[in-house]
Structure formats: structure tokens, C-alpha cells
Design a protein around this motif. Structure first.
Motif, PDB file in Angstrom:
ATOM      1  N   THR A 226     -33.723   6.454 -28.621  1.00 27.70           N
ATOM      2  CA  THR A 226     -34.058   7.756 -28.049  1.00 27.70           C
ATOM      3  C   THR A 226     -35.282   8.352 -28.732  1.00 27.70           C
ATOM      4  OG1 THR A 226     -31.709   8.109 -27.603  1.00 27.70           O
ATOM      5  CG2 THR A 226     -33.136  10.035 -27.476  1.00 27.70           C
ATOM      6  N   ARG A 227     -35.368   8.194 -30.034  1.00 24.90           N
ATOM      7  CA  ARG A 227     -36.536   8.714 -30.745  1.00 24.90           C
ATOM      8  C   ARG A 227     -37.807   7.998 -30.309  1.00 24.90           C
ATOM      9  NH1 ARG A 227     -36.222  11.944 -34.785  1.00 24.90           N
ATOM     10  NH2 ARG A 227     -34.112  11.279 -35.363  1.00 24.90           N
ATOM     11  N   ALA A 228     -37.717   6.687 -30.084  1.00 18.55           N
ATOM     12  CA  ALA A 228     -38.902   5.918 -29.683  1.00 18.55           C
ATOM     13  C   ALA A 228     -39.390   6.315 -28.294  1.00 18.55           C
ATOM     14  CB  ALA A 228     -38.578   4.421 -29.715  1.00 18.55           C
ATOM     15  N   THR A 229     -38.474   6.675 -27.386  1.00 21.07           N
ATOM     16  CA  THR A 229     -38.851   6.964 -26.014  1.00 21.07           C
ATOM     17  C   THR A 229     -39.023   8.452 -25.743  1.00 21.07           C
ATOM     18  OG1 THR A 229     -37.653   4.993 -25.276  1.00 21.07           O
ATOM     19  CG2 THR A 229     -38.242   6.601 -23.594  1.00 21.07           C
ATOM     20  N   ALA A 230     -38.095   9.258 -26.231  1.00 23.28           N
ATOM     21  CA  ALA A 230     -38.100  10.688 -25.908  1.00 23.28           C
ATOM     22  C   ALA A 230     -38.651  11.555 -27.034  1.00 23.28           C
ATOM     23  CB  ALA A 230     -36.685  11.142 -25.561  1.00 23.28           C
ATOM     24  N   GLY A 231     -38.879  10.962 -28.213  1.00 22.83           N
ATOM     25  CA  GLY A 231     -39.456  11.725 -29.312  1.00 22.83           C
ATOM     26  C   GLY A 231     -38.471  12.576 -30.080  1.00 22.83           C
ATOM     27  N   CYS A 232     -37.182  12.347 -29.879  1.00 21.59           N
ATOM     28  CA  CYS A 232     -36.168  13.091 -30.623  1.00 21.59           C
ATOM     29  C   CYS A 232     -34.953  12.194 -30.803  1.00 21.59           C
ATOM     30  CB  CYS A 232     -35.773  14.372 -29.881  1.00 21.59           C
ATOM     31  SG  CYS A 232     -34.976  14.095 -28.279  1.00 21.59           S
ATOM     32  N   GLY A 233     -34.050  12.589 -31.675  1.00 22.90           N
ATOM     33  CA  GLY A 233     -32.855  11.808 -31.894  1.00 22.90           C
ATOM     34  C   GLY A 233     -31.868  11.933 -30.747  1.00 22.90           C
ATOM     35  N   ALA A 234     -30.831  11.107 -30.772  1.00 23.97           N
ATOM     36  CA  ALA A 234     -29.855  11.092 -29.680  1.00 23.97           C
ATOM     37  C   ALA A 234     -29.096  12.412 -29.580  1.00 23.97           C
ATOM     38  CB  ALA A 234     -28.887   9.930 -29.869  1.00 23.97           C
ATOM     39  N   LYS A 235     -28.700  12.998 -30.712  1.00 25.74           N
ATOM     40  CA  LYS A 235     -27.980  14.266 -30.684  1.00 25.74           C
ATOM     41  C   LYS A 235     -28.857  15.371 -30.119  1.00 25.74           C
ATOM     42  CE  LYS A 235     -24.892  17.428 -31.459  1.00 25.74           C
ATOM     43  NZ  LYS A 235     -23.868  17.675 -30.400  1.00 25.74           N
ATOM     44  N   ARG A 236     -30.092  15.402 -30.518  1.00 30.16           N
ATOM     45  CA  ARG A 236     -31.020  16.414 -29.990  1.00 30.16           C
ATOM     46  C   ARG A 236     -31.199  16.219 -28.481  1.00 30.16           C
ATOM     47  NH1 ARG A 236     -35.295  19.597 -31.899  1.00 30.16           N
ATOM     48  NH2 ARG A 236     -36.184  20.702 -30.117  1.00 30.16           N
ATOM     49  N   PHE A 237     -31.244  14.986 -28.032  1.00 36.12           N
ATOM     50  CA  PHE A 237     -31.411  14.698 -26.607  1.00 36.12           C
ATOM     51  C   PHE A 237     -30.228  15.261 -25.813  1.00 36.12           C
ATOM     52  CE2 PHE A 237     -31.107  12.078 -22.791  1.00 36.12           C
ATOM     53  CZ  PHE A 237     -32.419  12.073 -22.340  1.00 36.12           C
ATOM     54  N   ILE A 238     -29.011  15.044 -26.314  1.00 38.91           N
ATOM     55  CA  ILE A 238     -27.825  15.583 -25.644  1.00 38.91           C
ATOM     56  C   ILE A 238     -27.866  17.109 -25.631  1.00 38.91           C
ATOM     57  CG2 ILE A 238     -25.304  15.751 -25.701  1.00 38.91           C
ATOM     58  CD1 ILE A 238     -25.347  13.016 -27.200  1.00 38.91           C
ATOM     59  N   ASP A 239     -28.147  17.688 -26.787  1.00 37.65           N
ATOM     60  CA  ASP A 239     -28.160  19.148 -26.886  1.00 37.65           C
ATOM     61  C   ASP A 239     -29.244  19.763 -26.009  1.00 37.65           C
ATOM     62  OD1 ASP A 239     -26.057  19.038 -28.604  1.00 37.65           O
ATOM     63  OD2 ASP A 239     -27.192  19.521 -30.412  1.00 37.65           O
ATOM     64  N   ASP A 240     -30.394  19.098 -25.917  1.00 41.36           N
ATOM     65  CA  ASP A 240     -31.469  19.600 -25.045  1.00 41.36           C
ATOM     66  C   ASP A 240     -31.007  19.641 -23.593  1.00 41.36           C
ATOM     67  OD1 ASP A 240     -33.209  19.981 -27.127  1.00 41.36           O
ATOM     68  OD2 ASP A 240     -34.434  18.202 -26.719  1.00 41.36           O
ATOM     69  N   ARG A 241     -30.259  18.600 -23.186  1.00 41.63           N
ATOM     70  CA  ARG A 241     -29.784  18.565 -21.798  1.00 41.63           C
ATOM     71  C   ARG A 241     -28.766  19.671 -21.549  1.00 41.63           C
ATOM     72  NH1 ARG A 241     -29.104  19.430 -17.545  1.00 41.63           N
ATOM     73  NH2 ARG A 241     -28.703  18.111 -15.722  1.00 41.63           N
ATOM     74  N   VAL A 242     -27.877  19.890 -22.509  1.00 39.67           N
ATOM     75  CA  VAL A 242     -26.886  20.954 -22.379  1.00 39.67           C
ATOM     76  C   VAL A 242     -27.571  22.322 -22.349  1.00 39.67           C
ATOM     77  CG1 VAL A 242     -24.904  22.074 -23.487  1.00 39.67           C
ATOM     78  CG2 VAL A 242     -25.092  19.571 -23.487  1.00 39.67           C
ATOM     79  N   ILE A 260     -19.829  29.711 -18.056  1.00 41.42           N
ATOM     80  CA  ILE A 260     -20.870  28.700 -18.245  1.00 41.42           C
ATOM     81  C   ILE A 260     -20.487  27.771 -19.388  1.00 41.42           C
ATOM     82  CG2 ILE A 260     -23.266  28.342 -18.982  1.00 41.42           C
ATOM     83  CD1 ILE A 260     -23.968  30.911 -17.416  1.00 41.42           C
ATOM     84  N   GLY A 261     -20.002  28.340 -20.484  1.00 42.03           N
ATOM     85  CA  GLY A 261     -19.562  27.514 -21.602  1.00 42.03           C
ATOM     86  C   GLY A 261     -18.468  26.550 -21.193  1.00 42.03           C
ATOM     87  N   GLU A 262     -17.518  27.021 -20.402  1.00 43.06           N
ATOM     88  CA  GLU A 262     -16.447  26.147 -19.923  1.00 43.06           C
ATOM     89  C   GLU A 262     -17.009  25.041 -19.046  1.00 43.06           C
ATOM     90  OE1 GLU A 262     -13.736  28.694 -17.925  1.00 43.06           O
ATOM     91  OE2 GLU A 262     -12.823  29.482 -19.776  1.00 43.06           O
ATOM     92  N   ARG A 263     -17.943  25.387 -18.168  1.00 45.32           N
ATOM     93  CA  ARG A 263     -18.524  24.390 -17.278  1.00 45.32           C
ATOM     94  C   ARG A 263     -19.262  23.315 -18.068  1.00 45.32           C
ATOM     95  NH1 ARG A 263     -22.075  25.799 -11.874  1.00 45.32           N
ATOM     96  NH2 ARG A 263     -20.100  26.827 -11.342  1.00 45.32           N
ATOM     97  N   LEU A 264     -19.812  23.684 -19.212  1.00 44.71           N
ATOM     98  CA  LEU A 264     -20.610  22.751 -20.007  1.00 44.71           C
ATOM     99  C   LEU A 264     -19.795  22.056 -21.097  1.00 44.71           C
ATOM    100  CD1 LEU A 264     -23.916  24.793 -20.337  1.00 44.71           C
ATOM    101  CD2 LEU A 264     -23.388  22.939 -18.750  1.00 44.71           C
ATOM    102  N   GLY A 265     -18.496  22.268 -21.122  1.00 41.82           N
ATOM    103  CA  GLY A 265     -17.647  21.509 -22.030  1.00 41.82           C
ATOM    104  C   GLY A 265     -17.409  22.114 -23.390  1.00 41.82           C
ATOM    105  N   PHE A 266     -17.708  23.417 -23.574  1.00 39.07           N
ATOM    106  CA  PHE A 266     -17.440  24.056 -24.855  1.00 39.07           C
ATOM    107  C   PHE A 266     -15.993  24.578 -24.869  1.00 39.07           C
ATOM    108  CE2 PHE A 266     -22.017  24.147 -24.536  1.00 39.07           C
ATOM    109  CZ  PHE A 266     -22.428  23.842 -25.829  1.00 39.07           C
TER     110      PHE A 266
END
Length: 296
Positions: A226-242, A260-266
Motif C-alpha cells: 500500500t505504501r508503494a502504490t498509494a503513498g501511505c500505510g495500510a492502516k492509513r489507507f483504511i482510515d482514509d476511506r472511512v 453515521i458512526g453506526e453505518r461505518l462500523g464504529f
């Protein structure tokens, strides 16, 4: 409205035009407005598109927003809205003359899709303005595409393939304009599978470990890919999408932060608010008020 009566974003699937060959749709602005009307859509309302939408202006100006960021499309400019993004016309379509090219995911061949970086995260700036020889090349491809789409000559199968190839040329030209981001265009199989999994499951889990286990990779492998392709780590990639989805829902719906929090899995509103504040620097309510204040 959702089933509980809340304002929600209109989900727009790709539908081939009636009487036209399957595949891409090529329209002028009056045709785009008529298409929306025929499907019962308000062309000025925010819509989450399930397809690619390329828009260009030949004369006049058109104001649009993509994921709550405002843009003005002027003569020679192109706007590329990707599947899943929320797009809204902020001015009437009759304020400009231009064209729109719509095509669903999977429409282009695999090699063209990879070369055009369709498997990469959508760029932050969907507006491009070709210049000089690049502008003439893009305009020439569009002219050929519009003419071919309007005029069916020869066998239908050949016509469909010509349109597909011309759309591929147009997409590749736009993806590789002078000054466009360069680098690895293929990414890796690990990243592509991870990206697809995140898009499918980001409302269910925010843990890299869960994706690694499901995909058969180590956390380290996913993070490096993920860092090689998107420029960030995998956790950051997930959090960015959320975070992106949270902002979309705050701007384009009247759902509460709790919903909204419930819809997003919090697990609860407090955890969602802490996440949002940590990642954006403001509370969900503060972001909603600020973003809504500039939208009239």
C-alpha cells in the motif's frame, strides 16, 4: 430518503441508453439532462455514480462538486468522476456547451484499465485542462468518438468495439497528460486485492489484521504494498476511506453523527467522534456546519 425518512445520497447505477448499443454512452449536455430526467433524477442533486463520467466544456462554464469540493469547468477543461464518488452539478447544464462520456467499471480491456490507472485510488483533483498538442489530441479523439457513437456503420459488433477502443484512447490520453503523476502504473496484486477488500468491507472492519487474514497476506506485506502504490500505510489507507465516507454522509445526508458512526462500523458515537477529530482536526458537527456553510 432512506427507509427511516432521512435525506440520503441518490445511488445511480449505469444504464445503457435506450436504443443504443451496449457499453459507453456519449452525450451532449442537453442529452445528459434528458437522460437524468428519463430516469427520474434531479440533475442538480448530489449523486453517487456507479460508473465513470468524463465531462468536458467546449464553451461557457460549468460549476460542479466532486466529493464536496467545488470546481469550475471552463473551456477545454475535463472533469473525471470515478465510480463511488459523489458528484453534483452546481450550475445549470444550459450554462455551457460540452460533452459527457459515461462507461461502467470493467468496460475497458484489462491492459487499458491498468495503463490508465483505473485500479488506483481516485486522484484528489479530478479537473484537468490539456494544453497545446495534448489538447488537440484529446479533442481529436473526442470528435472521432462522438461521430462513431452517432453513426453506426458496418456490423454492430465492429461498431461496439470501435467505440470501446476510442473510449480507451480518450481515457489513456487524459490519464497521461503532461504533468500528470508518473511512476508505477501497475501497483501490485497485493494492493489491488487489498483495495478491493477495503472498498467492500470498510464498514465492517477497520483492522489491517482482518484484511491480511482474509487475503492470505501478512500485515507487513499489505503495508509495504500500500505504501508503494498509494503513498501511505495500510492502516492509513483504511482510515482514509472511512473518513472520506464519513465526510460524504455528513455533507450530503441529514443522518446524525451516531447513525453515521453506526453505518461505518464504529461501536458508539464517542469512538466515531474521537476518530473523526483525530483524523480531521474537528468534530463531525463542526465539519458539517463548516462544509454546509459554503453550499447554497
Amino acid at each position: 430518503m432512506d427507509r427511516n425518512g432521512h435525506r440520503d445520497v441518490t445511488e445511480v447505477p449505469f444504464r445503457p441508453s435506450v436504443g443504443a448499443p451496449p457499453g459507453a454512452v456519449v452525450l451532449d449536455f442537453p442529452g445528459l439532462a434528458a437522460r437524468a430526467h428519463s430516469h427520474g433524477l434531479d440533475v442538480r442533486a448530489p449523486m453517487r455514480l456507479a460508473f465513470h463520467q468524463l465531462i468536458t466544456v467546449r464553451s461557457g462554464a460549468l460549476r460542479c462538486s466532486v466529493d464536496f469540493t467545488e470546481h469550475e469547468l471552463t473551456e477545454g477543461g475535463w472533469m473525471w468522476v470515478r465510480p463511488g464518488q459523489i458528484h453534483q452539478f452546481r450550475s445549470d447544464l444550459d450554462a455551457a456547451e460540452g460533452a459527457a462520456v459515461l462507461f461502467p467499471p470493467g468496460y475497458l480491456g484489462a491492459a487499458s484499465a491498468v495503463a490508465a490507472r483505473l485500479d488506483r485510488p481516485a486522484p484528489q483533483h479530478p479537473l484537468v485542462v490539456p494544453e497545446g498538442a495534448a489538447a488537440r489530441a484529446v479533442r481529436g479523439v473526442l470528435d472521432l468518438l462522438e461521430n462513431e457513437y452517432r453513426t453506426t456503420s458496418g456490423p454492430l459488433e465492429a461498431h461496439i468495439e470501435v467505440v470501446r477502443h476510442l473510449v480507451a484512447v480518450l481515457v489513456l490520453r487524459l490519464a497521461h497528460l503532461p504533468g500528470a503523476p508518473s511512476g508505477d502504473t501497475t501497483g501490485s496484486e497485493a494492493f489491488r486485492r487489498f483495495q478491493q477488500a477495503v472498498e467492500r468491507d470498510y464498514t465492517r472492519t477497520h483492522r489491517v489484521e482482518d484484511y491480511a487474514a482474509r487475503l492470505g497476506y501478512s500485515v507487513r506485506t499489505l503495508t509495504r504494498a500500500t505504501r508503494a502504490t498509494a503513498g501511505c500505510g495500510a492502516k492509513r489507507f483504511i482510515d482514509d476511506r472511512v473518513l472520506l465516507e464519513a465526510k460524504r454522509l455528513l455533507v450530503h445526508t441529514d443522518l446524525s453523527a451516531t447513525a453515521i458512526g453506526e453505518r461505518l462500523g464504529f461501536p458508539d458515537a464517542t469512538v466515531f467522534t474521537k476518530f473523526f477529530r483525530r483524523r480531521s482536526g474537528e468534530t463531525p458537527a463542526g465539519f458539517r456546519a463548516r462544509a454546509s456553510g459554503g453550499r447554497h
